[in-house]
Write an enzyme that holds these catalytic residues in place. Structure first.
Site, PDB file in Angstrom:
ATOM      1  N   ARG A 424     -13.160  11.797 135.860  1.00 55.61           N
ATOM      2  CA  ARG A 424     -11.910  12.183 135.214  1.00 55.61           C
ATOM      3  C   ARG A 424     -11.692  11.266 134.034  1.00 55.61           C
ATOM      4  O   ARG A 424     -11.894  10.063 134.147  1.00 55.61           O
ATOM      5  CB  ARG A 424     -10.783  12.001 136.231  1.00 55.61           C
ATOM      6  CG  ARG A 424      -9.479  12.621 135.877  1.00 55.61           C
ATOM      7  CD  ARG A 424      -8.539  12.388 137.041  1.00 55.61           C
ATOM      8  NE  ARG A 424      -8.540  13.514 137.980  1.00 55.61           N
ATOM      9  CZ  ARG A 424      -7.639  14.502 137.941  1.00 55.61           C
ATOM     10  NH1 ARG A 424      -6.699  14.491 137.045  1.00 55.61           N
ATOM     11  NH2 ARG A 424      -7.684  15.470 138.815  1.00 55.61           N
ATOM     12  N   GLY A 428     -10.670  15.241 129.880  1.00 53.96           N
ATOM     13  CA  GLY A 428     -10.704  16.300 130.866  1.00 53.96           C
ATOM     14  C   GLY A 428     -11.334  15.831 132.157  1.00 53.96           C
ATOM     15  O   GLY A 428     -11.581  14.645 132.358  1.00 53.96           O
ATOM     16  N   VAL A 430     -14.403  16.204 135.167  1.00 51.90           N
ATOM     17  CA  VAL A 430     -15.809  16.563 135.301  1.00 51.90           C
ATOM     18  C   VAL A 430     -16.086  17.046 136.723  1.00 51.90           C
ATOM     19  O   VAL A 430     -15.642  16.425 137.690  1.00 51.90           O
ATOM     20  CB  VAL A 430     -16.718  15.351 134.989  1.00 51.90           C
ATOM     21  CG1 VAL A 430     -18.170  15.780 134.963  1.00 51.90           C
ATOM     22  CG2 VAL A 430     -16.323  14.718 133.674  1.00 51.90           C
ATOM     23  N   ASP A 536     -15.041   5.328 122.900  1.00 50.86           N
ATOM     24  CA  ASP A 536     -14.578   5.093 124.263  1.00 50.86           C
ATOM     25  C   ASP A 536     -15.730   4.584 125.130  1.00 50.86           C
ATOM     26  O   ASP A 536     -16.019   5.139 126.181  1.00 50.86           O
ATOM     27  CB  ASP A 536     -13.963   6.371 124.845  1.00 50.86           C
ATOM     28  CG  ASP A 536     -13.068   6.072 126.054  1.00 50.86           C
ATOM     29  OD1 ASP A 536     -12.789   4.879 126.296  1.00 50.86           O
ATOM     30  OD2 ASP A 536     -12.680   7.018 126.751  1.00 50.86           O
TER      31      ASP A 536
END
Ligand SMILES: *[C@@H]1O[C@H](CO)[C@@H](O)[C@H](O)[C@H]1NC(C)=O
Ligand SMILES: *[C@@H]1O[C@H](CO)[C@@H](O)[C@H](O)[C@H]1NC(C)=O
Ligand SMILES: *[C@@H]1O[C@H](CO)[C@@H](O)[C@H](O)[C@H]1NC(C)=O
Ligand SMILES: *[C@@H]1O[C@H](CO)[C@@H](O)[C@H](O)[C@H]1NC(C)=O
Ligand SMILES: CC(=O)N[C@H]1CO[C@H](CO)[C@@H](O)[C@@H]1O
Length: 698
Positions: A424, A428, A430, A536
């Site tokens: 997560r 979104g 997974v 990220d």
């Protein structure tokens, strides 16, 4: 009208579709009927007409066309209101309502198309000499104009903007929306996209080139292009061209043709015909046609293209055992490509019957005429292992494009209605899934966005082309309505964060993960087709395969997501606390060094076994402090290294790794090394240690 003969002639001319009627404007309350051939608007100079145009059996579209007609040819259409929903040849009409709305109604009285405009003051609709159909009110305010809603043609002085795109026709005779699109993408470049039913791919500018190699600039975000009447086209991404007949030609039009090429047409007054005065793609074989001739470094070599400019011989080296099947499959592929401005593609893809391990296909064809001969060498290698059936089913498309398009229903089924959540993140959730061919996949379901399907697909096609052993591979995608899903290879050992506190990661694995991750990020930053920042980097986004080799996941998503933030090239939401570089906090420009910072934190976490919590500075400061004490205390490594390793590591390598990580987390971004420098430092260390340094500290 003093002569009855003249009157007769005049009224006759009115019944011809391209008569020189003086009607260029209608006022509110007027309807133009499909049955009345005089219900046609004609621009004041007589060049353009607007009216109902036959597109098939009793099927009509409201269009604007050139009155100049090439001999024996149909009208040259430059705009269509309802290309995808033609109306009946009886009782259909275009009405300018008192409310200010312009509507097109079919025989059944339902509205097929409308401008959805409204006005309190009276409105009128005029066809201008430029070919622009304009709806204005009494005050002269433009409520709607056809120039803002192009179909496949751009006329001189008509702007192509961030909000408009040209979409080709289906075919020469079918005017409905086809698969080729010309538009400004999110990277500010003008692109040609083939947006097919199953796959989509950008094919211009050449996807193998970096923007500046293609003479484009991504810096100007105004996203605007225009063709002037002299034949000078200029776009905000620095793309410019001039018509071969640059000068005061009366009529020009730029069109994305049904074959996917963009051509500029000029009117030849003497010959009374259109001729091509520029085209985007010189060799028709280069146009994307479900994998004809482009270069796809991502997958195995499936086909090759020999440029007509290349005069020498061409050799392919193959394993000896393939020579047999090579001889047998020469005929398997047929592809005809002539250069006469048209592409004829007639392909039969047959699988050879024999049970050979590798299939090899060779084919060539020469074009008609003397000018250019296109030679294709088509070569297909399909390994017949246990996965043979899956390769057979999808191998062709997957191999050609790198990924395929799934339907939502397929993915819903593959994940058993999104049952097993495996991750997560900000973008979104997974889920684990199994495709019908038994491949295990990770399916990421992105949060709903308002991003257009075309843009999403263009972006995904770029991400899909990125291929590196330390980057997770994308196998497919799905875009239906607001749903956006990405299909990735599944990684057996999950994420780095799940493994950090386990004993599975010994020193060697940790060092390899640090090196591999650096290589993957360096590739993203410097070597892949598009310059991509990850934004990220964290242990949750580093996946481990069955050999604990790292694969960076979630790259490119910053591009997919920041669409929603108008003009903010990177949303400030991207990133995860603890791993975020100080630039984010201080609103400084975001560069690839933000990934370097996050990487440094990840390495420190991997080495010490301590997470950065919410305050990365504390971890960094602690390691720095211990290292500085090194002069006084010989055992600083012991104090900071993860106790799980139980002291089993190479001292020299560990010191290098920590030193590099500390450089990565410098506050000043210019003091941080680039990702490729990091990879280089670590690799050098690795090679050195193969020689003498066996200083395992036990
Ligand atoms: C003109 O268009 C019609 C259909 O719209 C087609 O049947 C006809 O063959 C075309 N004529 C020429 C000369 O292309
Ligand atoms: C044009 O193609 C579309 C899509 O295949 C089809 O639905 C439509 O009926 C075609 N129109 C004509 C006039 O052939
Ligand atoms: C073409 O247009 C561009 C942008 O307006 C301009 O800079 C350039 O000088 C023009 N070229 C010619 C030959 O007019
Ligand atoms: C961006 O492009 C537009 C249109 O070509 C031009 O008018 C504008 O000056 C450009 N801006 C910059 C900063 O170059
Ligand atoms: C125009 C054309 O040949 N399109 C083909 C591209 O490939 C797909 C799948 O192989 C076919 O379905 C299309 O007909």
């Amino acid at each position: 009208m003093d002569s009855p003969v003249l009157f007769l002639l005049l009224s006759l001319s009115f019944s011809l579709p391209f008569s020189s009627s003086s009607l260029d404007t209608i006022h509110e309350g007027t309807s133009l009927s499909i049955e009345k051939s005089e219900d046609i608007l004609i621009s004041p100079d007589g060049v353009f007409s607007a009216g109902f145009y036959s597109v098939g059996d009793n099927a009509y579209c409201y269009t604007i066309w050139f009155n100049k007609q090439s001999r024996g040819k149909n009208q040259t259409v430059v705009w269509m209101a309802n290309r995808d929903q033609p109306v009946n040849g009886r009782s259909s009409k275009l009405s300018l309502l008192k409310t200010g709305n312009l509507i097109l109604t079919d025989a059944g009285k339902f509205t097929v198309w409308a401008t959805n405009t409204q006005s309190l003051s009276p409105v009128h609709l005029s066809l201008y000499n430029t070919g622009n159909l304009v709806l204005q009110n009494m005050e002269g305010v433009t409520l709607w104009e056809s120039f803002d809603f192009p179909t496949d043609t751009l006329l001189p002085q008509q702007l192509l903007t961030r909000n408009t795109r040209l979409v080709s026709s289906r075919s020469k005779t079918n005017y409905s929306s086809g698969f080729y699109k010309l538009f400004f993408d999110n990277d500010n470049l003008l692109h040609l996209l083939h947006d097919g039913l199953e796959v989509s791919s950008v094919y211009w500018p050449d996807p193998g080139l970096i923007s500046w190699e293609a003479g484009r600039s991504t810096y100007n975000s105004s996203r605007i292009a225009v063709l002037d009447t002299f034949g000078n086209f200029s776009s905000s991404d620095d793309f410019t061209f001039m018509a071969a007949d640059y000068g005061p030609n009366l009529h020009r039009r730029l069109r994305i043709d049904y074959d996917g090429d963009v051509r500029l047409y000029s009117w030849d007054k003497e010959g009374q015909t259109w001729f091509v005065s520029w085209q985007a793609i010189q060799r028709p074989c280069k146009i994307y046609e479900n994998g004809s001739s482009s270069c796809y470094p991502k997958t195995m070599l499936l086909n090759g293209y020999r440029s007509p400019d290349f005069q020498g011989d061409l050799y392919l080296r193959l394993p000896e055992r393939n020579l047999f099947s090579y001889a047998n499959s020469v005929q398997d592929f047929t592809l005809v490509c002539s250069s006469k401005g048209t592409v004829q593609l007639d392909r039969k893809y047959k699988r050879s019957q024999e049970n050979g391990i590798v299939k090899f296909l060779l084919w060539f064809a020469s074009g008609v005429g003397l000018e250019i001969i296109c030679i294709f060498l088509v070569w297909c290698l399909l390994t017949r292992t246990q996965q043979a059936s899956s390769v057979d089913k999808q191998g062709y498309l997957v191999a050609v494009t790198g990924f395929r398009r799934f339907t939502y229903a397929e993915l819903k089924k593959a994940t058993k209605d999104f049952k097993e959540e495996i991750g997560r993140g900000a973008g979104g959730i997974v889920y684990k899934g199994v495709l019908p061919d038994n491949r295990v996949v990770a399916i990421k379901r992105l949060n709903e966005s308002n991003q257009g399907e075309g843009e999403f697909l263009a972006e995904v096609s770029i991400i899909g082309r990125i291929n590196h052993i330390n980057l997770i591979e994308m196998w497919g995608n799905c875009a239906e309505g607001k749903r956006r899903l990405l299909v990735y290879e599944y990684m057996e050992h999950g994420t780095l964060s799940q493994n950090l506190s386990s004993h599975a990661l010994d020193w060697k694995k940790r060092f390899d993960i640090a090196t591999g991750t650096a290589k993957g990020l360096a590739y993203l930053h410097e070597e892949c087709l598009e310059w991509v920042l990850h934004c990220d980097v964290k242990p949750q986004n580093i996946l481990l395969d069955s050999n604990y080799q790292p694969k960076v996941a979630d790259f490119g998503l910053s591009k997919l997501q920041n669409r929603n933030f108008e003009n903010a090239s990177f949303s400030r939401i991207r990133g995860t606390r603890g791993y975020m570089a100080p630039e984010w906090v201080f609103n400084l420009p975001i560069t690839s060094k933000v990934d370097v910072y996050s990487y440094g934190i990840v390495v420190l976490e991997m080495v010490t076994g301590k997470g950065p919590t919410k305050e990365p500075k504390r971890l960094v400061a602690w390691v720095r402090e211990k290292k500085n004490e090194a002069a006084a205390m010989a055992s600083w490594l012991e104090e900071i290294v993860d106790p799980i390793l139980e002291g089993s590591y190479e001292k020299g390598k560990m010191e290098t790794l920590i030193t590099v990580a500390l450089q990565c987390v410098e506050d000043d971004k210019d003091a941080r090394p680039s990702m490729s420098q990091v990879a280089e430092m670590l690799l050098r260390q690795e090679n050195d240690s193969h020689g003498d340094d066996h200083g395992i500290n036990l």
